[in-house]
Design an enzyme around this catalytic site. Structure first.
Site, PDB file in Angstrom:
ATOM      1  N   MET A  30     -16.190 -45.172 -64.896  1.00 46.99           N
ATOM      2  CA  MET A  30     -16.984 -44.973 -65.943  1.00 46.99           C
ATOM      3  C   MET A  30     -17.814 -43.730 -65.565  1.00 46.99           C
ATOM      4  SD  MET A  30     -17.785 -48.134 -68.520  1.00 46.99           S
ATOM      5  CE  MET A  30     -19.030 -49.058 -67.495  1.00 46.99           C
ATOM      6  N   HIS A  37     -16.463 -45.452 -55.441  1.00 47.13           N
ATOM      7  CA  HIS A  37     -15.308 -45.050 -56.307  1.00 47.13           C
ATOM      8  C   HIS A  37     -14.525 -44.157 -55.291  1.00 47.13           C
ATOM      9  CE1 HIS A  37     -18.452 -45.354 -59.714  1.00 47.13           C
ATOM     10  NE2 HIS A  37     -17.297 -46.274 -60.295  1.00 47.13           N
ATOM     11  N   GLY A 154     -12.078 -51.834 -57.940  1.00 45.79           N
ATOM     12  CA  GLY A 154     -13.052 -52.420 -56.871  1.00 45.79           C
ATOM     13  C   GLY A 154     -13.278 -53.806 -57.094  1.00 45.79           C
ATOM     14  N   LYS A 156     -15.931 -55.492 -56.265  1.00 43.83           N
ATOM     15  CA  LYS A 156     -17.275 -55.843 -56.952  1.00 43.83           C
ATOM     16  C   LYS A 156     -16.969 -56.203 -58.148  1.00 43.83           C
ATOM     17  CE  LYS A 156     -20.600 -53.329 -58.607  1.00 43.83           C
ATOM     18  NZ  LYS A 156     -20.662 -53.906 -59.850  1.00 43.83           N
ATOM     19  N   GLN A 160     -13.017 -59.039 -63.319  1.00 42.87           N
ATOM     20  CA  GLN A 160     -12.518 -57.863 -64.141  1.00 42.87           C
ATOM     21  C   GLN A 160     -10.972 -57.422 -63.524  1.00 42.87           C
ATOM     22  OE1 GLN A 160     -14.214 -53.993 -65.386  1.00 42.87           O
ATOM     23  NE2 GLN A 160     -13.328 -53.261 -63.715  1.00 42.87           N
ATOM     24  N   SER A 192     -23.243 -49.528 -57.092  1.00 44.76           N
ATOM     25  CA  SER A 192     -23.126 -49.606 -58.453  1.00 44.76           C
ATOM     26  C   SER A 192     -23.502 -48.404 -59.136  1.00 44.76           C
ATOM     27  CB  SER A 192     -23.589 -50.949 -59.114  1.00 44.76           C
ATOM     28  OG  SER A 192     -23.743 -50.815 -60.343  1.00 44.76           O
ATOM     29  N   SER A 193     -22.828 -47.933 -60.194  1.00 44.03           N
ATOM     30  CA  SER A 193     -23.511 -46.776 -60.720  1.00 44.03           C
ATOM     31  C   SER A 193     -25.077 -47.178 -61.519  1.00 44.03           C
ATOM     32  CB  SER A 193     -22.904 -46.374 -61.972  1.00 44.03           C
ATOM     33  OG  SER A 193     -21.785 -45.928 -61.467  1.00 44.03           O
ATOM     34  N   ARG A 194     -25.082 -48.409 -61.704  1.00 39.07           N
ATOM     35  CA  ARG A 194     -26.475 -48.974 -62.483  1.00 39.07           C
ATOM     36  C   ARG A 194     -27.523 -49.144 -61.405  1.00 39.07           C
ATOM     37  NH1 ARG A 194     -22.566 -52.265 -65.749  1.00 39.07           N
ATOM     38  NH2 ARG A 194     -22.981 -51.442 -67.868  1.00 39.07           N
TER      39      ARG A 194
END
Ligand code: PAF
Length: 287
Positions: A30, A37, A154, A156, A160, A192-194
């Site tokens: 995303m 990534h 990934g 993490k 998923q 994490s992007s978050r």
């Protein structure tokens, strides 16, 4: 490196590669890329070799966000992502617009979804009941557009990855799913992007996730089997020490079936989700 923005152009290119027997490795993301990534990109390249193609998709998939979640706030920086991809040797960025993936024509709007009905009900699925149908739907679409031989996810997002593996098996997608290890910051926080949402104090408090995993890991590897209830209580106590952290769930399960385990021995998978302020973070480890 090319950027492709339409579904039809991506599929045309993928079919051309298929006819030419070019191996294709795919990294769905995303965007707002980080070192985690990029490690997936390197794995994809390693698997398809120098003559293969590596495609990375950047698409903030609205279908996997609930109306109360952070879709509009989700961090985006295409220029930065493109630079990183170029430096990692990505061949194609597939960055479709929202209309490309979910046509909204009046009277003929997008109306087909892919739902995995078992694994997606557990853990993340209890807290985010519509999340995985969004993930399986978009990943199925991306597989049909990119036609990869290999797709790298990934660890993490452990659940998923398990759900995508199940979808691939159940629906006979000719794709090999590869799961690459979680990348961590030096202090243990899973990338994490978050993480970008966290202020300085929250960033420190976010370490409760990796600490909780380490604490349980040490406990299980040292002693007799522990009960899940006991480990859950110990995790909750540790998370409670961080004033802005709130435990959403902690789970102990079989890494293959995701079935909950009452007795926790080495080899059991542990996952947890914690809100730090308003940011929801997840992490997991094999005990
Ligand atoms: O893991 C992610 O970033 C997303 O869930 C994915 C697999 C790209 C689907 O939107």
């Amino acid at each position: 490196m090319r950027t492709v923005t339409t579904a039809s152009a991506m599929q045309r290119l993928a079919k051309r590669w298929q006819r030419g027997r070019v191996r294709v490795g795919f990294v769905p993301t995303m965007g707002f890329l980080h070192a985690g990534h990029l490690s997936l990109v390197r794995r994809a390249r390693q698997l398809v070799g120098p003559h293969g193609r590596v495609v990375l998709s950047i698409y903030v998939n609205p279908l996997q966000f609930a109306p109360t979640e952070d879709l509009s706030a989700y961090p985006r920086d295409f220029e930065r992502d493109a630079k990183l991809c170029r430096s990692e040797g990505v061949d194609v960025i597939f960055a479709p617009g929202p209309e490309e993936m979910y046509p909204a024509e009046p009277g003929a709007a997008f109306s087909t979804v892919v739902v995995e009905e078992q694994l997606s009900k557990l853990m993340e699925g209890e807290s985010r009941p519509t999340h995985f149908r969004g993930v399986t739907t978009v990943v199925a679409k991306l597989f049909n557009l990119v036609l990869p031989e290999i797709a790298v996810f990934g660890a993490k997002d452990f659940q998923q990855a398990a759900i995508i593996r199940r979808m691939v098996r159940d629906l006979n997608f000719p794709v090999k799913v590869v799961v690459a290890p979680t990348r961590r910051e030096q202090d243990g926080l899973a990338m994490s992007s978050r993480n970008k949402y966290l202020d300085e104090s929250q960033r420190q408090q976010a370490l409760v996730l990796s600490r909780a995993l380490r604490q349980a890991q040490e406990r299980v590897r040292k002693g007799a089997p522990a009960s899940a209830a006991q480990l859950r209580a110990e995790t909750a106590a540790l998370v409670a020490l961080a004033p802005q952290a709130r435990l959403d769930y902690v789970a102990f399960f079989d890494p293959e079936t995701l079935a909950p385990m009452q007795e926790v021995r080495p080899g059991v998978q542990m996952a947890l989700a914690v809100f730090v302020g308003r940011t929801r973070l997840i992490d997991n480890v094999k005990l």
